[in-house]
Write a protein that holds these residues in place. Structure first.
Motif, PDB file in Angstrom:
ATOM      1  N   UNK A  91      72.723  46.334  13.726  1.00 25.24           N
ATOM      2  CA  UNK A  91      72.700  46.038  15.165  1.00 25.24           C
ATOM      3  C   UNK A  91      74.111  45.595  15.566  1.00 25.24           C
ATOM      4  N   UNK A  92      75.033  46.526  15.758  1.00 23.40           N
ATOM      5  CA  UNK A  92      76.444  46.160  15.958  1.00 23.40           C
ATOM      6  C   UNK A  92      76.687  45.206  17.116  1.00 23.40           C
TER       7      UNK A  92
ATOM      8  N   UNK B  82      77.086  37.375   5.709  1.00 23.97           N
ATOM      9  CA  UNK B  82      77.067  36.471   4.567  1.00 23.97           C
ATOM     10  C   UNK B  82      77.828  35.182   4.849  1.00 23.97           C
ATOM     11  N   UNK B  83      78.325  35.000   6.073  1.00 28.46           N
ATOM     12  CA  UNK B  83      79.180  33.858   6.356  1.00 28.46           C
ATOM     13  C   UNK B  83      78.431  32.674   6.919  1.00 28.46           C
ATOM     14  N   UNK B  84      77.232  32.875   7.467  1.00 27.72           N
ATOM     15  CA  UNK B  84      76.511  31.778   8.089  1.00 27.72           C
ATOM     16  C   UNK B  84      77.236  31.231   9.299  1.00 27.72           C
ATOM     17  N   UNK B  85      77.908  32.100  10.057  1.00 25.33           N
ATOM     18  CA  UNK B  85      78.775  31.662  11.153  1.00 25.33           C
ATOM     19  C   UNK B  85      78.163  31.910  12.523  1.00 25.33           C
ATOM     20  N   UNK B  86      76.854  31.797  12.640  1.00 29.33           N
ATOM     21  CA  UNK B  86      76.176  31.978  13.918  1.00 29.33           C
ATOM     22  C   UNK B  86      76.494  33.341  14.512  1.00 29.33           C
ATOM     23  N   UNK B  87      76.324  34.347  13.726  1.00 31.71           N
ATOM     24  CA  UNK B  87      76.653  35.701  14.154  1.00 31.71           C
ATOM     25  C   UNK B  87      75.673  36.198  15.203  1.00 31.71           C
ATOM     26  N   UNK B  88      76.181  37.000  16.134  1.00 29.83           N
ATOM     27  CA  UNK B  88      75.340  37.558  17.190  1.00 29.83           C
ATOM     28  C   UNK B  88      75.292  39.073  17.137  1.00 29.83           C
ATOM     29  N   UNK B  89      75.719  39.665  16.041  1.00 29.66           N
ATOM     30  CA  UNK B  89      75.660  41.108  15.908  1.00 29.66           C
ATOM     31  C   UNK B  89      76.372  41.563  14.659  1.00 29.66           C
TER      32      UNK B  89
ATOM     33  N   UNK C 246      66.584  33.827  19.387  1.00 26.25           N
ATOM     34  CA  UNK C 246      66.037  34.920  18.585  1.00 26.25           C
ATOM     35  C   UNK C 246      66.966  36.124  18.538  1.00 26.25           C
ATOM     36  N   UNK C 247      68.286  35.865  18.693  1.00 29.19           N
ATOM     37  CA  UNK C 247      69.265  36.950  18.592  1.00 29.19           C
ATOM     38  C   UNK C 247      70.332  36.653  17.552  1.00 29.19           C
ATOM     39  N   UNK C 248      70.229  35.537  16.846  1.00 20.87           N
ATOM     40  CA  UNK C 248      71.334  35.094  16.018  1.00 20.87           C
ATOM     41  C   UNK C 248      71.010  35.067  14.539  1.00 20.87           C
ATOM     42  N   UNK C 249      72.082  35.099  13.726  1.00 18.54           N
ATOM     43  CA  UNK C 249      71.961  34.885  12.300  1.00 18.54           C
ATOM     44  C   UNK C 249      72.053  33.394  12.013  1.00 18.54           C
TER      45      UNK C 249
END
Length: 350
Positions: free
Chosen positions: A333-334, A322-329, A344-347
């Motif tokens: 998908x931990x 929910x942070x929009x912080x370019x999450x990668x897991x 195609x791996x990021x939020x």
């Protein structure tokens, strides 16, 4: 009122038809969808001030060109999502998931681990059990189809968390949505009703993900194949939503839970202010009840069409980001999804 035992007879008779239907997916194997060269990432520069003297400055470093998204990148994105769905349903039905051979990469690299997963006791609700078995078989078939289409380019299954314990992804999702309290646990394997809520979390996301990819496909053969998967996922979502609505007529907490899950997905997939750039508004995702308490079994827009999600938005939901912080897991998908293309791996990245 439908006799559940008559429904079971009908579902049993559908087995042969289901096998024939999957023949289409197998016949379409061996290729890949084509995607235009559009990129999901862009470079940016900062202003570092004026030059000190009038001497010529070095040529600026060219803006890095993002890696072009290939056909196999798109198929591997879909494969990651199918790995997740197949593992959830297979564990719920059989108590075991995909085999090692079904999760290894096309080059033979072993697949990741699955945390959690358990067999659901459907004895008190055989109709839901029959639905679960059909959907599990379909999701396993989707994995097989995509792996066949990708061949040696198929990525291995990433680490997946489908745990219903206190530290599991389902509990984290339910807490974030307000379905349970901050110290409570949500176990989707503890009852048919909880299983349906877990399925509700996945199925609508799968439909919108495939819908989002549809305009990018250029090869008609694989567009037809993708349309077949999208249609199957939409059937699954319709079954889950219909059964939850029927059960919710006497157990209103189920309706409330779906509304909260829907609201949480809206917050996860993009900010309301992103309407014009991402195509997702403040309330595109929908629960089971519409205006004037009418049934809302088909989550469509004003034109009666299903809406789309980008790969970023889909990742944001499955990562529970929910942070929009370019999450990668995170979340289901931990350690992130597997894909050679980092785009195609990021939020959400902004």
């Amino acid at each position: 009122m439908i006799d559940p035992f008559k429904a079971l007879e009908i579902l049993s008779a559908a087995d042969a038809r289901r096998a024939a239907r999957r023949g289409f997916l197998k016949a379409a194997g061996g290729g890949a969808v084509l995607l235009g060269g559009a990129s999901l990432l862009s470079g940016c520069y900062g202003d570092y001030g004026d030059t000190v003297d009038p001497t010529p400055t070095p040529s600026p470093t060219p803006t890095p060109t993002p890696t072009a998204i290939t056909d196999s990148d798109v198929l591997n994105l879909a494969l990651n999502l199918e790995y997740l769905e197949a593992q959830f349903y297979l564990y719920a039905v059989n108590g075991t998931g995909l085999t090692a051979a079904q999760t290894a990469s096309g080059g033979g690299t072993a697949g990741g681990t699955v945390t959690g997963g358990a067999k659901v006791d459907f004895s008190g609700d055989p109709v839901v059990g029959a639905y679960a078995r059909e959907i599990a078989a379909d999701e396993a078939a989707h994995v097989a189809f995509l792996r066949a289409a990708l061949g040696s380019a198929a990525v291995a299954m990433p680490n997946i968390n489908i745990d219903g314990g206190a530290n599991g992804a389902f509990t984290a999702a339910a807490r974030a949505a307000g379905v349970i309290g901050s110290t409570d646990t949500f176990n989707p394997y503890s009852s048919p009703e909880n299983f349906l809520l877990g399925a509700f979390l996945f199925e609508d996301v799968g439909v919108t993900a495939y819908k989002g990819a549809a305009p990018l496909l250029t090869n008609k053969t694989y567009l037809e194949a993708a349309a077949g998967i999208l249609a199957a996922e939409a059937y699954h979502a319709g079954i889950v939503r219909t059964v939850l609505y029927a059960k919710g007529m006497s157990a209103t907490t189920l309706i409330t839970a779906t509304t909260k899950i829907s609201d949480a997905r809206d917050l996860l997939d993009g900010k309301p202010t992103d309407d014009t750039t991402r195509g997702i508004g403040a309330d595109d995702d929908q629960g089971l009840v519409g205006d004037n308490n009418a049934a809302n079994l088909v989550p469509a827009n004003v034109n009666g069409l299903a809406y789309s999600r980008s790969s970023e938005q889909v990742h944001n939901i499955v990562y529970l980001n929910a942070t929009g912080a370019n999450r990668t897991g995170g979340g289901f998908f931990p350690n992130g999804t597997n894909n050679p293309n980092a785009a195609l791996r990021v939020g959400l990245s902004s």
